[in-house]
Design a protein around this motif. Structure first.
Motif, mmCIF file in Angstrom:
data_model
loop_
_atom_site.group_PDB
_atom_site.id
_atom_site.type_symbol
_atom_site.label_atom_id
_atom_site.label_comp_id
_atom_site.label_asym_id
_atom_site.label_seq_id
_atom_site.Cartn_x
_atom_site.Cartn_y
_atom_site.Cartn_z
ATOM 1 N N THR A 90 9.963 -32.805 13.308
ATOM 2 C CA THR A 90 8.511 -32.973 13.370
ATOM 3 C C THR A 90 8.117 -33.744 14.630
ATOM 4 O O THR A 90 8.558 -34.876 14.830
ATOM 5 C CB THR A 90 8.007 -33.732 12.136
ATOM 6 N N THR A 105 4.720 -40.346 8.893
ATOM 7 C CA THR A 105 5.311 -39.211 9.609
ATOM 8 C C THR A 105 6.655 -39.607 10.202
ATOM 9 O O THR A 105 7.645 -38.868 10.093
ATOM 10 C CB THR A 105 4.364 -38.745 10.739
ATOM 11 N N ARG A 108 9.293 -40.161 7.376
ATOM 12 C CA ARG A 108 9.758 -38.930 6.731
ATOM 13 C C ARG A 108 10.898 -38.301 7.527
ATOM 14 O O ARG A 108 11.913 -37.881 6.961
ATOM 15 C CB ARG A 108 8.605 -37.932 6.593
#
Length: 253
Positions: A90, A105, A108
């Motif tokens: 990501t 974010t 994760r």
């Protein structure tokens, strides 16, 4: 470590580097357990590989799911080989157009890439330590980092940090598990043909392919699998992070 007759766990085994590694180990006579998310192509991939492959739905960040998967892989034979390929990439800048990078974010990505690797390694090591040695070894754990661990690009804050963690985890884990006759080695791939890469526009893929000095192309998953195979069979490979990158060094962008 002999591959024939060994049981092997491959995380992220439904596609990409994991799939290629699982297929190679199965072809060499291992019984392979593919760990991947329930939503993955795990069942289809196992069927494509053949009778030597079994799909085990599993989230590598969940301790109980990993413990159950390792138990299944150890049920009727010794678990000797683990290859951690599960991961996400990501993107995100520390300070992007929408403001600071959301902590959730970042965490994760770290939880999946680093936490999942450590979780699987810990549960697998516990199972391996209970087996009888074969040819002076009980098992080998192979992890996947990335050249981004060393030359992270802009927008790879979480990915680079997580992969640097995998590289940093390797030597202390190898030193600790040496008394149990278990090796730990990490592969740091460069630019490879994976589902992550396939998500980029063709033009971007072509541009990235030319960055590798030689061979001037994207790496192939079977080349990653070949190195994993060699690591399993070479007992002197331990505690090391091996770059598999065609001499690429990533620029900032």
């Amino acid at each position: 470590m002999r591959i024939t007759g060994s049981h092997a766990v491959v995380t992220g085994g439904a596609s990409g580097l994991g799939r290629a590694t699982a297929a190679r180990l199965a072809a060499r006579g291992a019984r392979v357990f593919l760990l991947d998310l329930p939503s993955s192509r795990g069942e289809d991939t196992a069927a494509e590989i053949g009778d030597a492959a079994t799909f085990v739905p599993c989230d590598v960040t969940q301790v109980e799911e990993v413990r159950a998967a390792v138990a299944a892989a150890s049920a009727d034979g010794p678990l000797r080989i683990v290859v951690n390929c599960a991961g996400v990439a990501t993107p995100g800048k520390l300070l992007g157009r929408d403001g600071p990078l959301p902590l959730e974010t970042f965490l994760r990505v770290v939880n999946i890439n680093l936490g999942g690797t450590v979780n699987v390694a810990a549960q697998a090591a516990a199972a391996m330590a209970q087996t009888d040695p074969a040819d002076g070894e009980r098992g080998v754990i192979i992890n996947t980092a990335s050249v981004a661990a060393f030359e992270g690009q802009i927008g790879q804050i979480a990915y680079s940090a997580s992969k640097a963690g995998v590289a940093g985890f390797t030597l202390p884990a190898a030193r600790e598990l040496a008394s149990s006759l278990i090796r730990v080695v990490t592969i740091a791939p460069g630019l490879f043909e994976t589902p992550m890469m396939a998500g980029l526009p063709p033009q971007a893929q072509e541009s990235l392919a030319t960055k590798t000095p030689h061979p001037a192309r994207l790496g192939r998953p079977d080349e990653f699998a070949a190195l994993a195979e060699h690591i399993v069979e070479n007992p002197m490979l331990n505690g090391e992070t091996i770059r598999l990158d065609g001499a690429v060094r990533l620029e900032p962008r």
